[in-house]
Design an enzyme around this catalytic site. Structure first.
Site, PDB file in Angstrom:
ATOM      1  N   ASP A  74       7.018  -9.790   1.230  1.00 38.58           N
ATOM      2  CA  ASP A  74       7.525  -9.733  -0.139  1.00 38.58           C
ATOM      3  C   ASP A  74       6.310  -9.648  -1.037  1.00 38.58           C
ATOM      4  O   ASP A  74       5.296 -10.315  -0.803  1.00 38.58           O
ATOM      5  CB  ASP A  74       8.377 -10.947  -0.483  1.00 38.58           C
ATOM      6  CG  ASP A  74       9.227 -10.678  -1.726  1.00 38.58           C
ATOM      7  OD1 ASP A  74       9.951  -9.665  -1.736  1.00 38.58           O
ATOM      8  OD2 ASP A  74       9.175 -11.466  -2.684  1.00 38.58           O
ATOM      9  N   SER A  75       6.412  -8.808  -2.033  1.00 42.38           N
ATOM     10  CA  SER A  75       5.238  -8.552  -2.857  1.00 42.38           C
ATOM     11  C   SER A  75       5.670  -8.132  -4.246  1.00 42.38           C
ATOM     12  O   SER A  75       6.835  -7.796  -4.492  1.00 42.38           O
ATOM     13  CB  SER A  75       4.371  -7.460  -2.231  1.00 42.38           C
ATOM     14  OG  SER A  75       5.139  -6.277  -2.055  1.00 42.38           O
ATOM     15  N   PHE A 153       6.024   5.282  -6.584  1.00 40.61           N
ATOM     16  CA  PHE A 153       6.160   3.984  -5.916  1.00 40.61           C
ATOM     17  C   PHE A 153       5.830   2.830  -6.853  1.00 40.61           C
ATOM     18  O   PHE A 153       4.694   2.656  -7.283  1.00 40.61           O
ATOM     19  CB  PHE A 153       5.263   3.929  -4.687  1.00 40.61           C
ATOM     20  CG  PHE A 153       5.435   2.673  -3.853  1.00 40.61           C
ATOM     21  CD1 PHE A 153       6.671   2.077  -3.685  1.00 40.61           C
ATOM     22  CD2 PHE A 153       4.351   2.104  -3.213  1.00 40.61           C
ATOM     23  CE1 PHE A 153       6.835   0.932  -2.920  1.00 40.61           C
ATOM     24  CE2 PHE A 153       4.491   0.964  -2.434  1.00 40.61           C
ATOM     25  CZ  PHE A 153       5.738   0.380  -2.287  1.00 40.61           C
ATOM     26  N   GLY A 154       6.839   2.046  -7.156  1.00 41.35           N
ATOM     27  CA  GLY A 154       6.648   0.785  -7.855  1.00 41.35           C
ATOM     28  C   GLY A 154       5.838   0.879  -9.132  1.00 41.35           C
ATOM     29  O   GLY A 154       6.044   1.758  -9.968  1.00 41.35           O
ATOM     30  N   TYR A 155       4.890  -0.044  -9.256  1.00 43.02           N
ATOM     31  CA  TYR A 155       4.066  -0.151 -10.462  1.00 43.02           C
ATOM     32  C   TYR A 155       2.711   0.528 -10.300  1.00 43.02           C
ATOM     33  O   TYR A 155       1.822   0.355 -11.142  1.00 43.02           O
ATOM     34  CB  TYR A 155       3.856  -1.636 -10.801  1.00 43.02           C
ATOM     35  CG  TYR A 155       5.135  -2.373 -11.108  1.00 43.02           C
ATOM     36  CD1 TYR A 155       5.652  -2.404 -12.405  1.00 43.02           C
ATOM     37  CD2 TYR A 155       5.839  -3.027 -10.109  1.00 43.02           C
ATOM     38  CE1 TYR A 155       6.832  -3.081 -12.693  1.00 43.02           C
ATOM     39  CE2 TYR A 155       7.029  -3.709 -10.381  1.00 43.02           C
ATOM     40  CZ  TYR A 155       7.510  -3.722 -11.679  1.00 43.02           C
ATOM     41  OH  TYR A 155       8.692  -4.381 -11.964  1.00 43.02           O
ATOM     42  N   LYS A 176      -6.383   3.165  -1.606  1.00 37.08           N
ATOM     43  CA  LYS A 176      -5.440   2.066  -1.856  1.00 37.08           C
ATOM     44  C   LYS A 176      -5.445   1.069  -0.698  1.00 37.08           C
ATOM     45  O   LYS A 176      -5.473  -0.154  -0.919  1.00 37.08           O
ATOM     46  CB  LYS A 176      -4.028   2.617  -2.084  1.00 37.08           C
ATOM     47  CG  LYS A 176      -3.013   1.526  -2.411  1.00 37.08           C
ATOM     48  CD  LYS A 176      -1.628   2.092  -2.670  1.00 37.08           C
ATOM     49  CE  LYS A 176      -0.628   0.957  -2.910  1.00 37.08           C
ATOM     50  NZ  LYS A 176       0.749   1.442  -3.118  1.00 37.08           N
TER      51      LYS A 176
END
Length: 206
Positions: A74-75, A153-155, A176
């Site tokens: 979880d992140s 993808f996400g933030y 990354k």
């Protein structure tokens, strides 16, 4: 082949983890027929990762012939100026997907100078015998004032990495992976599995 059950169907996560775990093969929730909703009601990333890992581990033990480790994580993003939001709500912050989540963060930071933030990940590994291992990763940066780079993808496209000098949305996969929160946590898990020469057993009759 070393086999692990990955407690996600998020393909971006799957691809990131596969890049770290070379020479390992992953089974996703879809692969093992797990279609239950996991209620992630923990107050921390660690608690939610444990909830996911335990739910999948219990399913595997009770419903399949697999004898593989289960890996969950979880992140999310934590922004100092807005009380470290979105935190554990990162994936569902706005209720409108990635674009809505980014927009909400940027709107909350309008006029705020301190845009300090970090991304954090907890990875949980449950071995076939129930032994549990937990690892953490964290990476620091700033929230940009607009999207820069890949928005898929996400933030990533609003998180400026202090170490890379660019957003995760601008970074290559290799860049990354060299600094990300998920790569840090997952690399520690991989080191442990390598050290014990882990080999999961896969009975094809799931």
């Amino acid at each position: 082949m070393r086999k692990i059950i990955l407690a996600t169907n998020n393909q971006h996560k799957v691809q990131e983890i596969k890049r770290i775990f070379k020479l390992y093969q992953f089974l996703t929730l879809k692969d093992i027929g797990f279609d239950k909703e996991i209620v992630e009601d923990g107050l921390t990333f660690e608690e939610n990762a444990l909830i996911k890992a335990r739910a999948v581990y219990d399913f595997v033990k009770n419903n399949t012939k697999l004898d593989c480790a289960v890996l969950a994580d979880d992140s999310g993003l934590c922004v100092k100026a807005i009380n470290y939001e979105p935190g554990v709500y990162s994936a569902r912050y706005s209720g409108l997907g990635d674009e809505g989540n980014r927009k909400k963060v940027l709107e909350k930071l309008l006029g705020i100078q301190d845009r300090t933030a970090y991304m954090q990940c907890y990875a949980v590994l449950i071995m076939p015998d129930g032994e549990t291992r937990i690892e953490e990763g964290k990476t620091y940066g700033l929230i940009t004032k607009s999207k820069i780079g890949d928005e898929s993808f996400g933030y990533d496209c609003i998180f400026w990495s202090n170490k890379l000098g660019k957003t995760f949305g601008q970074a290559s996969e290799e860049e990354k992976d060299s600094v990300s929160h998920r790569a840090q946590a997952m690399s520690k898990i991989k080191e442990y599995l390598d050290s014990i020469n882990y080999k999961g057993i896969d009975d094809q009759e799931y």
